[in-house]
Design a protein around this motif. Structure first.
Motif, PDB file in Angstrom:
ATOM      1  N   LEU A  60       0.798  -1.225   0.000  1.00 45.44           N
ATOM      2  CA  LEU A  60       0.000   0.000   0.000  1.00 45.44           C
ATOM      3  C   LEU A  60       0.833   1.279   0.000  1.00 45.44           C
ATOM      4  O   LEU A  60       0.517   2.234  -0.705  1.00 45.44           O
ATOM      5  N   GLN A  61       1.910   1.304   0.764  1.00 41.98           N
ATOM      6  CA  GLN A  61       2.678   2.533   0.905  1.00 41.98           C
ATOM      7  C   GLN A  61       3.717   2.742  -0.200  1.00 41.98           C
ATOM      8  O   GLN A  61       4.492   3.700  -0.135  1.00 41.98           O
ATOM      9  N   ALA A  62       3.730   1.901  -1.227  1.00 44.14           N
ATOM     10  CA  ALA A  62       4.700   2.057  -2.319  1.00 44.14           C
ATOM     11  C   ALA A  62       4.473   3.364  -3.073  1.00 44.14           C
ATOM     12  O   ALA A  62       3.351   3.700  -3.432  1.00 44.14           O
ATOM     13  N   LYS A  63       5.557   4.082  -3.289  1.00 43.13           N
ATOM     14  CA  LYS A  63       5.485   5.375  -3.970  1.00 43.13           C
ATOM     15  C   LYS A  63       5.796   5.268  -5.462  1.00 43.13           C
ATOM     16  O   LYS A  63       5.486   6.163  -6.238  1.00 43.13           O
ATOM     17  N   ASN A  64       6.418   4.165  -5.864  1.00 39.82           N
ATOM     18  CA  ASN A  64       6.734   3.946  -7.281  1.00 39.82           C
ATOM     19  C   ASN A  64       6.816   2.446  -7.546  1.00 39.82           C
ATOM     20  O   ASN A  64       6.721   1.640  -6.622  1.00 39.82           O
ATOM     21  N   LYS A  65       6.999   2.080  -8.807  1.00 39.92           N
ATOM     22  CA  LYS A  65       6.984   0.663  -9.172  1.00 39.92           C
ATOM     23  C   LYS A  65       8.147  -0.105  -8.542  1.00 39.92           C
ATOM     24  O   LYS A  65       7.981  -1.249  -8.113  1.00 39.92           O
ATOM     25  N   SER A  66       9.307   0.514  -8.445  1.00 38.37           N
ATOM     26  CA  SER A  66      10.454  -0.146  -7.849  1.00 38.37           C
ATOM     27  C   SER A  66      10.197  -0.470  -6.370  1.00 38.37           C
ATOM     28  O   SER A  66      10.480  -1.584  -5.912  1.00 38.37           O
ATOM     29  N   GLU A  67       9.638   0.478  -5.663  1.00 32.25           N
ATOM     30  CA  GLU A  67       9.311   0.249  -4.253  1.00 32.25           C
ATOM     31  C   GLU A  67       8.199  -0.798  -4.125  1.00 32.25           C
ATOM     32  O   GLU A  67       8.218  -1.631  -3.225  1.00 32.25           O
ATOM     33  N   TYR A  68       7.240  -0.759  -5.027  1.00 29.64           N
ATOM     34  CA  TYR A  68       6.153  -1.745  -5.050  1.00 29.64           C
ATOM     35  C   TYR A  68       6.743  -3.142  -5.205  1.00 29.64           C
ATOM     36  O   TYR A  68       6.360  -4.071  -4.508  1.00 29.64           O
ATOM     37  N   ARG A  69       7.697  -3.287  -6.152  1.00 26.72           N
ATOM     38  CA  ARG A  69       8.341  -4.574  -6.395  1.00 26.72           C
ATOM     39  C   ARG A  69       9.080  -5.039  -5.141  1.00 26.72           C
ATOM     40  O   ARG A  69       8.979  -6.208  -4.752  1.00 26.72           O
ATOM     41  N   ASN A  70       9.805  -4.129  -4.495  1.00 29.88           N
ATOM     42  CA  ASN A  70      10.526  -4.493  -3.269  1.00 29.88           C
ATOM     43  C   ASN A  70       9.566  -4.923  -2.161  1.00 29.88           C
ATOM     44  O   ASN A  70       9.802  -5.926  -1.485  1.00 29.88           O
ATOM     45  N   LEU A  71       8.498  -4.170  -1.978  1.00 30.31           N
ATOM     46  CA  LEU A  71       7.518  -4.520  -0.936  1.00 30.31           C
ATOM     47  C   LEU A  71       6.799  -5.832  -1.258  1.00 30.31           C
ATOM     48  O   LEU A  71       6.526  -6.628  -0.357  1.00 30.31           O
ATOM     49  N   ALA A  72       6.521  -6.061  -2.530  1.00 25.21           N
ATOM     50  CA  ALA A  72       5.888  -7.326  -2.925  1.00 25.21           C
ATOM     51  C   ALA A  72       6.827  -8.499  -2.634  1.00 25.21           C
ATOM     52  O   ALA A  72       6.390  -9.560  -2.172  1.00 25.21           O
ATOM     53  N   GLY A  73       8.119  -8.315  -2.888  1.00 23.51           N
ATOM     54  CA  GLY A  73       9.106  -9.357  -2.591  1.00 23.51           C
ATOM     55  C   GLY A  73       9.192  -9.648  -1.105  1.00 23.51           C
ATOM     56  O   GLY A  73       9.247 -10.807  -0.680  1.00 23.51           O
ATOM     57  N   ILE A  74       9.192  -8.603  -0.294  1.00 20.61           N
ATOM     58  CA  ILE A  74       9.220  -8.765   1.163  1.00 20.61           C
ATOM     59  C   ILE A  74       7.953  -9.468   1.634  1.00 20.61           C
ATOM     60  O   ILE A  74       7.998 -10.390   2.459  1.00 20.61           O
ATOM     61  N   TRP A  75       6.814  -9.032   1.106  1.00 17.12           N
ATOM     62  CA  TRP A  75       5.528  -9.640   1.458  1.00 17.12           C
ATOM     63  C   TRP A  75       5.560 -11.139   1.152  1.00 17.12           C
ATOM     64  O   TRP A  75       5.157 -11.961   1.982  1.00 17.12           O
ATOM     65  N   LEU A  76       6.068 -11.490  -0.016  1.00 16.72           N
ATOM     66  CA  LEU A  76       6.100 -12.895  -0.428  1.00 16.72           C
ATOM     67  C   LEU A  76       7.036 -13.716   0.453  1.00 16.72           C
ATOM     68  O   LEU A  76       6.701 -14.842   0.845  1.00 16.72           O
ATOM     69  N   GLN A  77       8.187 -13.178   0.802  1.00 14.83           N
ATOM     70  CA  GLN A  77       9.139 -13.909   1.645  1.00 14.83           C
ATOM     71  C   GLN A  77       8.580 -14.197   3.031  1.00 14.83           C
ATOM     72  O   GLN A  77       8.944 -15.190   3.654  1.00 14.83           O
ATOM     73  N   LYS A  78       7.687 -13.348   3.499  1.00 15.18           N
ATOM     74  CA  LYS A  78       7.108 -13.522   4.839  1.00 15.18           C
ATOM     75  C   LYS A  78       5.913 -14.469   4.848  1.00 15.18           C
ATOM     76  O   LYS A  78       5.352 -14.738   5.905  1.00 15.18           O
ATOM     77  N   ARG A  79       5.522 -14.956   3.689  1.00 12.07           N
ATOM     78  CA  ARG A  79       4.353 -15.832   3.588  1.00 12.07           C
ATOM     79  C   ARG A  79       4.707 -17.121   2.856  1.00 12.07           C
ATOM     80  O   ARG A  79       4.497 -17.238   1.651  1.00 12.07           O
ATOM     81  N   PRO A  80       5.255 -18.094   3.598  1.00 14.43           N
ATOM     82  CA  PRO A  80       5.696 -19.329   2.952  1.00 14.43           C
ATOM     83  C   PRO A  80       4.572 -20.098   2.260  1.00 14.43           C
ATOM     84  O   PRO A  80       4.818 -20.771   1.258  1.00 14.43           O
ATOM     85  N   LYS A  81       3.352 -19.978   2.759  1.00 19.49           N
ATOM     86  CA  LYS A  81       2.242 -20.708   2.140  1.00 19.49           C
ATOM     87  C   LYS A  81       2.026 -20.256   0.693  1.00 19.49           C
ATOM     88  O   LYS A  81       2.016 -21.081  -0.230  1.00 19.49           O
ATOM     89  N   ILE A  82       1.879 -18.966   0.476  1.00 19.33           N
ATOM     90  CA  ILE A  82       1.655 -18.469  -0.886  1.00 19.33           C
ATOM     91  C   ILE A  82       2.920 -18.624  -1.725  1.00 19.33           C
ATOM     92  O   ILE A  82       2.853 -18.935  -2.910  1.00 19.33           O
TER      93      ILE A  82
END
Length: 128
Positions: A60-82
């Motif tokens: 949600l707090q991503a200000k640009n696509k690069s930050e969005y990609r980084n946050l999506a990567g972090i989100w994914l690493q924290k959720r082993p199920k998905i």
């Protein structure tokens, strides 16, 4: 019942090969097998990510696509199920022979699969 490996390969889209004679085994596997599978499974991958209620909060707090990609990567690493579901969506579309090759460098392939998926998710879902 035997697995229809050739039918599975025939489903994959043709992609221009970015590999050269100097490309290593891992890079050839990534560009020749992993990328076409991820392109084939794109809609399913996006649907799996979007169904996760915490995804939008994670980026949600991503200000640009690069930050969005980084946050999506972090989100994914924290959720082993998905993360494991997404890996399964790709691995399930490999032939038995490809799966044997995948197991030789599975740690590196998993890392590359997830990087490609995060990039595709960001390219598809990020809205400026």
């Amino acid at each position: 019942m035997t697995r229809p490996d050739q039918d599975i390969v025939d489903l994959r889209p043709e992609l221009p090969q970015a590999t050269t004679g100097r490309s290593g085994e891992v890079e050839r596997f990534q560009n020749g097998i992993i990328r076409p599978i991820i392109k084939l499974q794109h809609e399913l991958i996006i649907a799996l990510v979007q169904k996760e209620k915490t995804f939008e909060l994670g980026v949600l707090q991503a200000k640009n696509k690069s930050e969005y990609r980084n946050l999506a990567g972090i989100w994914l690493q924290k959720r082993p199920k998905i993360k494991n579901q997404l890996l399964g969506v790709v691995i399930a579309m490999m032939t038995i022979e490809e799966l044997t090759g995948y197991h030789l460098h599975y740690t590196e392939y998993n890392k590359r699969i997830l990087q490609i998926i995060v990039t595709r998710v960001a390219d598809t879902l990020y809205i400026e």
